[in-house]
Design a protein around this motif. Structure first.
Motif, short mmCIF file in Angstrom:
data_model
loop_
_atom_site.label_atom_id
_atom_site.label_comp_id
_atom_site.label_asym_id
_atom_site.label_seq_id
_atom_site.Cartn_x
_atom_site.Cartn_y
_atom_site.Cartn_z
N TYR A 1 0.83 -1.22 0.00
CA TYR A 1 0.00 0.00 0.00
C TYR A 1 0.86 1.27 0.00
O TYR A 1 0.62 2.20 -0.77
N ARG B 1 -6.87 10.44 1.26
CA ARG B 1 -7.85 10.37 0.17
C ARG B 1 -8.16 8.92 -0.18
O ARG B 1 -9.31 8.58 -0.48
N TRP B 2 -7.14 8.07 -0.17
CA TRP B 2 -7.32 6.65 -0.53
C TRP B 2 -6.81 5.77 0.62
O TRP B 2 -5.67 5.27 0.57
N GLU C 1 -7.46 1.45 -1.29
CA GLU C 1 -7.01 1.02 -2.61
C GLU C 1 -6.81 2.22 -3.55
O GLU C 1 -7.75 2.66 -4.20
N PRO C 2 -5.60 2.77 -3.63
CA PRO C 2 -5.37 3.86 -4.57
C PRO C 2 -5.45 3.37 -6.02
O PRO C 2 -5.05 2.23 -6.31
#
Length: 213
Positions: free
Chosen positions: A131, A162-163, A166-167
């Motif tokens: 990640y 923001r993520w 899961e970006p």
């Protein structure tokens, strides 16, 4: 100012002879043999390679990158397409790779054309990364000037918020494949009489040549 002498760093090279009768018929099979021997020898990062590129104007640059896969089609690595190497390859789609396996007195040099991987291939690898590495790919506009470490860390924290799970795959990030036209295997020998065997692509196969050290 006088030049610094490095004469004291001289060393002797001695290795198993590298003979035409002992190598594989193709360079990928031979690379696999040597790579496995580098692993067995305990080299810390045998997949670390120097990637050399040049701009359209001929300005060279080199950096160490990790090899992430290879097969009969070529050698694969991943990067930011907007980095210096990415920009170079967009202008001049050729590269040279160097695997410097100094502890076992060997090196492998690859030259070839370069092509981007399909988005699906890049996405599959991106999504397999830890990640933090995926967030870092978004946070770092590789090779761009940043004002401070704090700015970089703040950008990372913003994107992680923001993520949180899961970006997505960045559209500016992906893989390149170096399709070899030449692969050279170098084995250090006594008195600088090193062995150099080069595979040169002659479609549909390869020509094996010995080069003077």
């Amino acid at each position: 100012m006088d030049a610094t002498s490095l004469a004291g760093l001289r060393r002797t090279y001695e290795g198993r002879p590298l003979l035409e009768t002992d190598v594989a018929a193709d360079p990928i099979t031979q690379f696999t043999r040597w790579f496995e021997e580098a692993l067995e020898a305990g080299l810390p990062e045998p997949n670390a390679m120097v990637v050399a590129t040049a701009s359209a104007g001929g300005r060279p640059s080199a950096r160490t990158v990790l090899l992430k896969g290879y097969d009969e089609h070529g050698f694969v690595f991943f990067t930011n397409y907007e980095s210096r190497k990415g920009r170079d390859l967009a202008e001049n789609a050729r590269a040279s790779l160097l695997f410097p396996w100094h502890p076992i007195r060997r090196q492998v040099r690859v030259e070839g054309s370069v092509a981007r991987l399909a988005h699906e291939e890049s996405a599959a690898y991106f999504n397999s990364r830890p990640y933090g590495s995926r967030i870092a790919a978004w946070a770092s506009r590789q090779s761009a000037v940043v004002r401070s470490r704090e700015e970089l860390d703040a950008r990372y924290a913003e994107l992680a918020a923001r993520w949180p799970e899961e970006p997505p795959v960045p559209d500016f990030w992906g893989g390149f494949r170096v399709v070899p036209t030449e692969v050279e295997f170098w084995q250090g020998q006594l008195e600088r009489m090193h062995d150099r065997l080069r595979y040169r692509r002659v479609h549909p196969g390869w020509v094996l040549e010995r080069l003077a050290p």
